[in-house]
Design a protein around this motif. Structure first.
Motif, short mmCIF file in Angstrom:
data_model
loop_
_atom_site.label_atom_id
_atom_site.label_comp_id
_atom_site.label_asym_id
_atom_site.label_seq_id
_atom_site.Cartn_x
_atom_site.Cartn_y
_atom_site.Cartn_z
N ILE A 1 11.14 11.84 -0.60
CA ILE A 1 9.96 11.07 -0.17
C ILE A 1 9.85 9.84 -1.06
N SER A 2 9.52 8.71 -0.48
CA SER A 2 9.43 7.46 -1.23
C SER A 2 8.40 7.55 -2.36
N LYS A 3 8.71 6.93 -3.48
CA LYS A 3 7.76 6.87 -4.60
C LYS A 3 6.54 6.03 -4.24
N GLU A 4 6.65 5.25 -3.17
CA GLU A 4 5.54 4.41 -2.73
C GLU A 4 4.89 4.95 -1.46
N ALA A 5 5.13 6.22 -1.16
CA ALA A 5 4.61 6.81 0.08
C ALA A 5 3.09 6.73 0.18
N GLY A 6 2.41 6.76 -0.97
CA GLY A 6 0.95 6.66 -0.96
C GLY A 6 0.45 5.30 -0.50
N LEU A 7 1.32 4.30 -0.47
CA LEU A 7 0.96 2.97 0.01
C LEU A 7 1.39 2.75 1.46
N HIS A 8 2.09 3.71 2.01
CA HIS A 8 2.65 3.56 3.36
C HIS A 8 1.70 4.15 4.40
N ASP A 9 1.10 3.28 5.22
CA ASP A 9 0.39 3.78 6.39
C ASP A 9 1.36 3.80 7.56
N GLU A 10 0.87 4.10 8.75
CA GLU A 10 1.77 4.23 9.89
C GLU A 10 2.51 2.92 10.21
N ASN A 11 1.82 1.81 10.12
CA ASN A 11 2.46 0.53 10.46
C ASN A 11 3.53 0.15 9.45
#
Length: 591
Positions: free
Chosen positions: A330-340
């Motif tokens: 899982i990306s280390k930046e997943a918390g910044l990734h919304d659906e778009n």
């Protein structure tokens, strides 16, 4: 705990019944002219009897027989009132409303059709933009103005206020008396159909639906990477982990910035929804453990509904996601990734697998295929753990049509509805086979072919369903239809042109997987479908934020997994316990 998983055999029986009903209605349509004559004669006989003619004449013109024939014609949608019957309503409008031929909401092809075909006059008392609709209705309530005979709203809070006002009626008996067999088949095809409008066993409105399964979980996997690695699509969690590790080790396609599993932990923005977004959701990670976060589930042991995010099984799912995060799946930046943002990453060719809706074959996968030559993603079932797969079933309930108490022409309303419902999965040769109105949604060309292309329709294509009092829909029909097209594509001896006409092959296959998921009990429905309770309104935002921060913190390793119990206690104390009590009050009222 035991989850309540609604299986689909009931739906399959309903689909069979609809097929039988459709076959019968062709015969009914051929005899409609004879029926109209019979209705007129029986009405005349009833009038003679009611006028007090002799006993012989009364026997020949038995009023009960006349009423039975009229009722049958209403159920078939073939009756017409000689003296027009008026039904008043109000309408919430939006930018999608379009008119042509100088028509208006008050006078258009549909209102003219209802008057000419059924003897039903639709009278709009007013229309306002959708964001003003609730306010205007509430002002009418406060001023004690006469409300419209019928109104349709997707605002569950407003719907409940109107029901509680006592000004709108229980339609249980009316539905049983007047609804067609087709309507009854649709409205009995799923246990939750009436749940939003049932109060103390009374059906206080006619449920309105969206298409079911629209955002149900399908796993989309980079097929070109599977092929390059000589691997099969993962069927289990263990196989998925093997695939994700292979992506990091082998870097197929020369992609150095691979994100093996796309998740949208940033979904929801200010109202965090990190595990249940419409793209990159993670409820399937928790489902095999016996819970689904962000969802009300039925505990079959206690008979009560519980919030899935507070159950001990959540801890197991969080531990698995933390492990995947630590391993780089899982990306280390997943918390910044919304659906778009996740869709953008898919289009860039960085995502190995992602769980998303069946329609991804239309977007964003074409972006991937354009941007990365030779790349594509194919749909597969969500993986299982210890032989079990489970994820949320997206809700299809969208408010209801309410009928004013003491409304005198419920028969006219159901005549109108019954006729419109013949257009749901319309059969060949029927009135609505090609659409709701010729010259608006389709045209028959000189060569006899039907076209729905914008350029072929004089004045352009205009969908008229927005003009209706109520949009008839079988919420499951669309998905079953698309799934059936997948079978045709796979098994049919079709020309290239016929194959192209069926639609995007990936979308067709994914729809087939959704249907299979229903049949196998993979998708778990929401058990709470009511309006926000008082505590949901006052504390829901705080609880959702607490939930999102706690879960993302545990996945990131910023919080210990042992803090899950602390989160649950805080959630209950802040308002979760009261919210659960209120949710169960609603649930019990629907029985």
């Amino acid at each position: 705990m035991k989850k309540s998983i609604r299986l689909i055999p009931l739906l399959l029986a309903a689909m069979l019944l609809l097929t039988i009903v459709s076959a019968c209605s062709q015969k009914e349509n051929r005899n409609s002219g004879q029926e109209s004559t019979a209705i007129q004669k029986t009405e005349e006989a009833a009038e003679v009897s009611a006028a007090g003619e002799n006993e012989t004449e009364e026997a020949e013109g038995d009023p009960s027989g006349a009423e039975d024939e009229v009722l049958t014609a209403i159920k078939q949608g073939t009756y017409k009132f000689e003296s027009p019957v008026t039904i008043t309503t109000v309408k919430a409008t939006d930018s999608s409303f379009k008119f042509k031929n100088s028509e208006t909401l008050e006078d258009n092809v549909h209102t003219q059709w209802a008057l000419e075909e059924l003897g039903v006059k639709i009278d709009h008392l007013w229309q306002v933009p959708g964001d003003q609709f609730g306010t205007k209705i509430r002002l009418m309530l406060t001023a004690k103005e006469k409300l419209p005979d019928v109104l349709t709203t997707q605002d569950i809070g407003l719907m409940n206020e109107l029901i509680q006002s006592g000004l709108y009626k229980d339609i249980t008996a009316d539905f049983e008396k007047y609804a067609s067999d087709k309507m009854k088949a649709i409205y009995s095809s799923h246990p939750l159909m009436w749940s939003q409008v049932t109060v103390d066993g009374k059906r206080m409105g006619l449920p309105n639906f969206a298409n079911a399964g629209n955002d149900n979980a399908i796993m989309w996997v980079r097929q070109d990477w599977l092929d390059e690695l000589n691997m099969e699509a993962p069927k289990t969690f263990e196989e998925l982990e093997t695939f994700m590790q292979a992506l990091l080790d082998s870097k197929p396609g020369g992609q150095k910035n691979i994100i093996p599993l796309g998740v949208s932990l940033g979904s929801g923005g200010g109202h965090p929804n990190p595990l249940a977004g419409w793209l990159g959701e993670s409820t399937w990670v928790f489902g095999p453990s016996g819970t689904l976060p962000y969802q009300w589930l039925l505990d079959e042991t206690s008979g009560k509904i519980v919030h899935g995010s507070t159950l001990p099984a959540v801890k197991e799912g969080l531990a698995r996601m933390r492990d995947w995060y630590d391993k780089g799946y899982i990306s280390k930046e997943a918390g910044l990734h919304d659906e778009n943002k996740l869709a953008e990453l898919i289009g860039q060719g960085r995502i190995g697998a992602v769980v998303g809706p069946y329609w991804m074959g239309g977007w964003p996968i074409p972006d991937l295929e354009t941007n990365v030559p030779g790349a594509t993603m194919n749909p597969y079932p969500i993986p299982s753990l210890n032989g079990k797969a489970a994820a949320r079933d997206t809700t299809f309930l969208r408010g209801a049509m309410l009928v004013r108490d003491n409304f005198e022409h419920v028969d006219a309303l159901f005549l109108y509805l019954n006729r419109l419902f013949t257009g749901v999965n319309a059969e060949a040769g029927s009135e609505f086979e090609h659409g709701w109105a010729e010259g608006y949604e389709y045209v028959v060309k000189e060569d006899g072919n039907v076209s729905k292309q914008e350029e072929d329709i004089p004045g352009g294509r205009v969908g008229i369903v927005k003009y209706f009092l109520f949009e008839p829909r079988d919420p499951f029909m669309s998905m079953y239809k698309v799934a059936g097209q997948a079978k045709m594509l796979r098994e049919g001896n079709l020309t290239d042109e016929e194959k192209a006409a069926l639609g995007n092959p990936k979308t067709l296959k994914a729809a087939e997987l959704v249907v299979e998921g229903w049949e196998q009990g993979v998708y778990v429905p929401h058990e709470f479908n009511g309006a926000s309770t008082p505590t949901m309104q006052s504390k829901g935002g705080i609880l959702t934020k607490l939930e999102g921060e706690a879960f993302v913190g545990m996945i990131y390793g910023k919080q210990s997994l042992e803090q899950f119990e602390t989160f649950v206690k805080e959630w209950l104390n802040i308002g979760g316990a009261q919210m659960t009590e209120e949710a169960n009050e609603w649930y019990n009222s629907t029985k």
